[in-house]
Design a protein around this motif. Structure first.
Motif, PDB file in Angstrom:
ATOM      1  N   GLY A 147       0.889  -1.328  -0.125  1.00  0.00           N
ATOM      2  CA  GLY A 147      -0.098  -0.037  -0.077  1.00  0.00           C
ATOM      3  C   GLY A 147       0.843   1.310   0.012  1.00  0.00           C
ATOM      4  N   ALA A 148       1.992   1.321   0.769  1.00  0.00           N
ATOM      5  CA  ALA A 148       2.822   2.380   0.733  1.00  0.00           C
ATOM      6  C   ALA A 148       3.486   2.743  -0.446  1.00  0.00           C
ATOM      7  CB  ALA A 148       3.912   2.049   1.899  1.00  0.00           C
ATOM      8  N   THR A 149       3.815   1.537  -1.167  1.00  0.00           N
ATOM      9  CA  THR A 149       4.532   1.557  -2.458  1.00  0.00           C
ATOM     10  C   THR A 149       3.240   2.106  -3.537  1.00  0.00           C
ATOM     11  OG1 THR A 149       5.906  -0.299  -1.944  1.00  0.00           O
ATOM     12  CG2 THR A 149       5.553   0.166  -4.323  1.00  0.00           C
ATOM     13  N   ALA A 150       2.098   1.711  -3.511  1.00  0.00           N
ATOM     14  CA  ALA A 150       1.256   2.075  -4.294  1.00  0.00           C
ATOM     15  C   ALA A 150       0.977   3.356  -4.079  1.00  0.00           C
ATOM     16  CB  ALA A 150       0.017   1.334  -4.228  1.00  0.00           C
ATOM     17  N   ILE A 151       0.760   3.963  -2.778  1.00  0.00           N
ATOM     18  CA  ILE A 151       0.414   5.327  -2.594  1.00  0.00           C
ATOM     19  C   ILE A 151       1.558   6.450  -3.236  1.00  0.00           C
ATOM     20  CG2 ILE A 151       0.630   7.275  -0.705  1.00  0.00           C
ATOM     21  CD1 ILE A 151      -1.156   4.992   0.814  1.00  0.00           C
ATOM     22  N   LEU A 152       2.815   5.811  -3.165  1.00  0.00           N
ATOM     23  CA  LEU A 152       3.994   6.590  -3.541  1.00  0.00           C
ATOM     24  C   LEU A 152       3.876   6.775  -4.947  1.00  0.00           C
ATOM     25  CD1 LEU A 152       6.613   5.359  -1.172  1.00  0.00           C
ATOM     26  CD2 LEU A 152       6.057   7.740  -1.312  1.00  0.00           C
ATOM     27  N   LEU A 153       3.634   5.760  -5.821  1.00  0.00           N
ATOM     28  CA  LEU A 153       3.568   5.611  -6.931  1.00  0.00           C
ATOM     29  C   LEU A 153       2.517   6.359  -7.606  1.00  0.00           C
ATOM     30  CD1 LEU A 153       4.451   2.017  -7.767  1.00  0.00           C
ATOM     31  CD2 LEU A 153       5.853   3.913  -8.423  1.00  0.00           C
ATOM     32  N   LEU A 154       1.206   6.294  -7.155  1.00  0.00           N
ATOM     33  CA  LEU A 154      -0.039   6.877  -7.558  1.00  0.00           C
ATOM     34  C   LEU A 154       0.183   8.624  -7.151  1.00  0.00           C
ATOM     35  CD1 LEU A 154      -2.557   4.186  -6.688  1.00  0.00           C
ATOM     36  CD2 LEU A 154      -1.728   4.785  -8.753  1.00  0.00           C
TER      37      LEU A 154
ATOM     38  N   GLY B 134       2.719  10.295  -7.362  1.00  0.00           N
ATOM     39  CA  GLY B 134       3.886  10.838  -8.237  1.00  0.00           C
ATOM     40  C   GLY B 134       4.947  11.134  -7.128  1.00  0.00           C
ATOM     41  N   GLN B 135       4.964  10.746  -5.858  1.00  0.00           N
ATOM     42  CA  GLN B 135       6.010  10.944  -5.011  1.00  0.00           C
ATOM     43  C   GLN B 135       7.188   9.966  -5.100  1.00  0.00           C
ATOM     44  OE1 GLN B 135       6.330  13.654  -2.627  1.00  0.00           O
ATOM     45  NE2 GLN B 135       4.794  14.236  -3.806  1.00  0.00           N
ATOM     46  N   ALA B 136       6.862   8.910  -5.697  1.00  0.00           N
ATOM     47  CA  ALA B 136       8.068   7.830  -6.113  1.00  0.00           C
ATOM     48  C   ALA B 136       9.170   8.392  -6.823  1.00  0.00           C
ATOM     49  CB  ALA B 136       7.418   6.545  -7.106  1.00  0.00           C
ATOM     50  N   ARG B 137       9.154   9.686  -7.633  1.00  0.00           N
ATOM     51  CA  ARG B 137      10.149  10.213  -8.244  1.00  0.00           C
ATOM     52  C   ARG B 137      10.957  10.854  -7.203  1.00  0.00           C
ATOM     53  NH1 ARG B 137       7.046  12.256 -13.485  1.00  0.00           N
ATOM     54  NH2 ARG B 137       7.295  10.254 -14.652  1.00  0.00           N
ATOM     55  N   LYS B 138      10.256  11.476  -6.320  1.00  0.00           N
ATOM     56  CA  LYS B 138      11.171  12.139  -5.108  1.00  0.00           C
ATOM     57  C   LYS B 138      11.613  11.464  -4.116  1.00  0.00           C
ATOM     58  CE  LYS B 138       8.279  16.384  -5.794  1.00  0.00           C
ATOM     59  NZ  LYS B 138       7.271  17.201  -5.038  1.00  0.00           N
ATOM     60  N   GLN B 139      10.927  10.565  -3.956  1.00  0.00           N
ATOM     61  CA  GLN B 139      11.165   9.140  -2.882  1.00  0.00           C
ATOM     62  C   GLN B 139      11.792   7.871  -3.309  1.00  0.00           C
ATOM     63  OE1 GLN B 139      11.392  10.298   0.434  1.00  0.00           O
ATOM     64  NE2 GLN B 139      10.525  12.396   0.188  1.00  0.00           N
ATOM     65  N   LYS B 140      12.710   7.906  -4.083  1.00  0.00           N
ATOM     66  CA  LYS B 140      13.104   6.846  -4.974  1.00  0.00           C
ATOM     67  C   LYS B 140      13.751   5.771  -3.812  1.00  0.00           C
ATOM     68  CE  LYS B 140      14.487   9.277  -9.153  1.00  0.00           C
ATOM     69  NZ  LYS B 140      15.453   9.565  -9.994  1.00  0.00           N
ATOM     70  N   LEU B 141      14.353   5.924  -2.908  1.00  0.00           N
ATOM     71  CA  LEU B 141      14.906   5.037  -2.062  1.00  0.00           C
ATOM     72  C   LEU B 141      13.665   4.315  -0.963  1.00  0.00           C
ATOM     73  CD1 LEU B 141      17.466   3.709  -0.862  1.00  0.00           C
ATOM     74  CD2 LEU B 141      17.485   5.525   0.756  1.00  0.00           C
ATOM     75  N   LEU B 142      12.967   5.444  -0.755  1.00  0.00           N
ATOM     76  CA  LEU B 142      11.685   4.694  -0.089  1.00  0.00           C
ATOM     77  C   LEU B 142      10.866   4.132  -0.668  1.00  0.00           C
ATOM     78  CD1 LEU B 142      10.653   5.366   3.122  1.00  0.00           C
ATOM     79  CD2 LEU B 142       9.313   7.076   2.125  1.00  0.00           C
ATOM     80  N   THR B 143      10.509   4.193  -1.908  1.00  0.00           N
ATOM     81  CA  THR B 143       9.949   3.423  -2.695  1.00  0.00           C
ATOM     82  C   THR B 143      10.388   2.138  -2.851  1.00  0.00           C
ATOM     83  OG1 THR B 143       9.130   5.626  -3.894  1.00  0.00           O
ATOM     84  CG2 THR B 143       8.584   3.404  -5.035  1.00  0.00           C
ATOM     85  N   ALA B 144      11.853   2.162  -3.356  1.00  0.00           N
ATOM     86  CA  ALA B 144      12.512   0.791  -3.566  1.00  0.00           C
ATOM     87  C   ALA B 144      12.375   0.041  -2.291  1.00  0.00           C
ATOM     88  CB  ALA B 144      13.688   0.938  -3.929  1.00  0.00           C
TER      89      ALA B 144
END
Length: 105
Positions: free
Chosen positions: A62-69, A71-81
């Motif tokens: 869920g955390a990964t999906a929220i970051l991706l949906l 658009g925060q995944a680009r800013k938080q690459k390490l956290l998303t990974a």
């Protein structure tokens, strides 16, 4: 109830920072830790702790999906990974449940 007691109770309920600037655990977080300890006992008995694994997939996935949906995944690459790799590991343990319950030593 004093103002300090009200602040602490409010902090416990919503997990915000209290006056001492220390993060207080949310009741849900405490419940997750209790379930994880129970999962260790289940794993020690040679059984796969399905509930703990599914809870982890829902939480980290869920955390990964929220970051991706959002658009925060680009800013938080390490956290998303980080969250994505935990989710992948948990899904792998479901698929390879026999290997996940086999002792390493």
């Amino acid at each position: 109830m004093t103002n300090d007691q009200a602040t602490i109770l409010y902090s416990l309920m919503i997990g915000c920072r209290c006056q001492s600037h220390q993060r207080l655990p949310q009741p849900g977080g405490i419940g997750m830790r209790v379930m994880q300890v129970g999962g260790l006992a289940t794993l020690g008995a040679g059984q796969l702790p399905w509930g703990v694994i599914l809870m982890g997939i829902a939480s980290n996935g869920g955390a990964t999906a929220i970051l991706l949906l959002t658009g925060q995944a680009r800013k938080q690459k390490l956290l998303t990974a980080f969250f994505a790799l935990i989710t992948l590991g948990l899904v792998t343990s479901l698929v390879l449940s026999k290997a996940a319950t086999t002792p390493l030593w």
